[in-house]
Design a protein around this motif. Structure first.
Motif, short mmCIF file in Angstrom:
data_model
loop_
_atom_site.label_atom_id
_atom_site.label_comp_id
_atom_site.label_asym_id
_atom_site.label_seq_id
_atom_site.Cartn_x
_atom_site.Cartn_y
_atom_site.Cartn_z
N THR A 34 39.11 94.15 35.80
CA THR A 34 38.94 94.12 34.51
C THR A 34 37.44 94.09 34.01
OG1 THR A 34 40.81 92.65 34.19
CG2 THR A 34 39.29 92.62 32.55
N VAL A 35 37.18 95.13 33.17
CA VAL A 35 35.55 95.40 32.98
C VAL A 35 35.51 95.25 31.37
CG1 VAL A 35 35.31 97.04 34.68
CG2 VAL A 35 36.22 97.98 32.52
N GLY A 36 36.38 94.68 30.68
CA GLY A 36 36.30 94.52 29.21
C GLY A 36 37.68 94.39 28.74
N TYR A 37 37.51 94.31 27.09
CA TYR A 37 38.94 94.19 26.61
C TYR A 37 39.01 94.90 25.19
CZ TYR A 37 39.71 90.09 29.52
OH TYR A 37 39.96 89.42 30.75
N ILE A 38 40.23 95.37 25.09
CA ILE A 38 40.51 96.13 23.63
C ILE A 38 40.89 95.01 22.87
CG2 ILE A 38 41.80 97.68 22.22
CD1 ILE A 38 41.85 99.36 24.83
#
Length: 338
Positions: A34-38
């Motif tokens: 996981t490199v980020g979130y929407i």
């Protein structure tokens, strides 16, 4: 001394969501790290009252459908509470949600993909009745006839498959499936956007008639302002995961107090030749990515009223508009400047 007359307390909302967030992880690499979130829904507060229709509008990708799906728990919320019928269902397991499903239903945008093409209409409508044991087994055929009658479809249509219907007829089957469990709240996720204009009007009229007969409550999600204006009591405007304005439909259309709302309304075609030269608000630039939304006001990168060191730093809260009659909330620092 006890007063002869006491002011009645405001009714409690049927649905109340507080600080609701729905984030989708962005995964990359062989290990799917996981490199980020929407940030589809990012800290939303909203209330819906029994018997009303709350319209939810905004551009595609603003998080409307994600919020609707989260409310009915087809998506799990990242944070926040979903208080429905005095119960916080945000953390309920799928098993515990089974008892809530009878009161909380959804009508999907695409009536074809939401119906099993291998099942007849009878089987599609009978399944929820059997799972939730709404009526005895021998009463199911009669109940299905009542559902088809409610959505104005002939009873012999129950032996047909979804591909044998028009788009409007399929959506009526979808509405009948939502009604099968006698719900209190129905989330309508752009239910007419895939239909032609004349069929849209028929389905909207059907939804309004059903609401009166069955005392239903709707969250009506759409990007078409015409449909929202026709069916809604109040309207909430959403931009990039946040609610930026809430008011009655008359207030929204007559006195919008957020620049984004004004831009949406300026693009709404008015069937009046005397208003051909009305002011047009052209939004410049692209919608920012929900994976990396702007700091401060989400709309400031496209707003001509934005001011440096204010809109790009602080996040405006939804506040009551000065001088408005009734509830009218706007999330803008300079709502009196336009």
């Amino acid at each position: 001394m006890i007063k002869d007359m006491e002011k009645q307390a405001a009714p409690a909302p049927l649905l109340s969501i507080k600080k609701l967030k729905t984030y989708y992880p962005i995964k990359r690499g062989i290990l799917s790290k996981t490199v980020g979130y929407i940030k589809a829904v990012d800290g939303v507060d909203l209330e819906i009252y029994q018997g009303e229709t709350l319209g939810l509008v905004g551009e595609s990708g603003c998080g409307k459908s994600s919020m609707g799906r989260t409310i009915v728990r087809l998506e799990n919320p990242t944070e926040g509470s979903i208080i429905f019928n005095n119960e916080d269902i945000a953390g309920y397991s799928n098993k515990r949600m089974t008892s809530i499903r009878t009161d909380l239903q959804i009508i999907f945008q695409d009536p074809y993909s939401s119906l099993n093409p291998k099942k007849r209409v009878y089987d599609i409508l009978a399944e929820p009745l059997k799972v939730h044991k709404i009526v005895p087994e021998d009463k199911i055929p009669g109940q299905i006839d009542k559902l088809l009658d409610a959505v104005e479809l002939p009873k012999n249509f129950k032996n047909r498959y979804p591909n044998q219907f028009s788009g409007g007829q399929r959506q009526r089957v979808g509405i009948a499936r939502a009604l099968a469990l006698n719900p209190k709240l129905i989330v309508c996720d752009e239910p007419v956007s895939a239909l032609d204009v004349s069929t849209q009007a028929q389905v909207l009229n059907l939804l309004k008639d059903l609401q009166k007969k069955l005392n239903l409550t709707y969250l009506f999600i759409a990007h078409g302002l015409g449909a929202v204006k026709y069916i809604s009591d109040r309207i909430a405007v959403m931009y990039l995961g946040k609610i930026v304005e809430i008011a009655s439909k008359d207030e929204i259309f007559k006195n919008p107090r957020h620049p984004y709302t004004k831009a949406l309304l300026s693009a709404y075609p008015v069937p009046n030749p005397h208003m051909r030269n009305k002011e047009r608000v052209i939004l410049e630039g692209d919608v920012p990515s929900p994976a990396n939304p702007p700091q401060g006001c989400r709309f400031h990168t496209r707003c001509k009223f934005a001011r440096e060191n204010v809109c790009d730093k602080d996040t405006p809260e939804l506040k009551q508009v000065k001088g408005a009659e009734g509830e009218h909330l706007s999330a803008c620092f300079f709502q009196d400047s336009f």
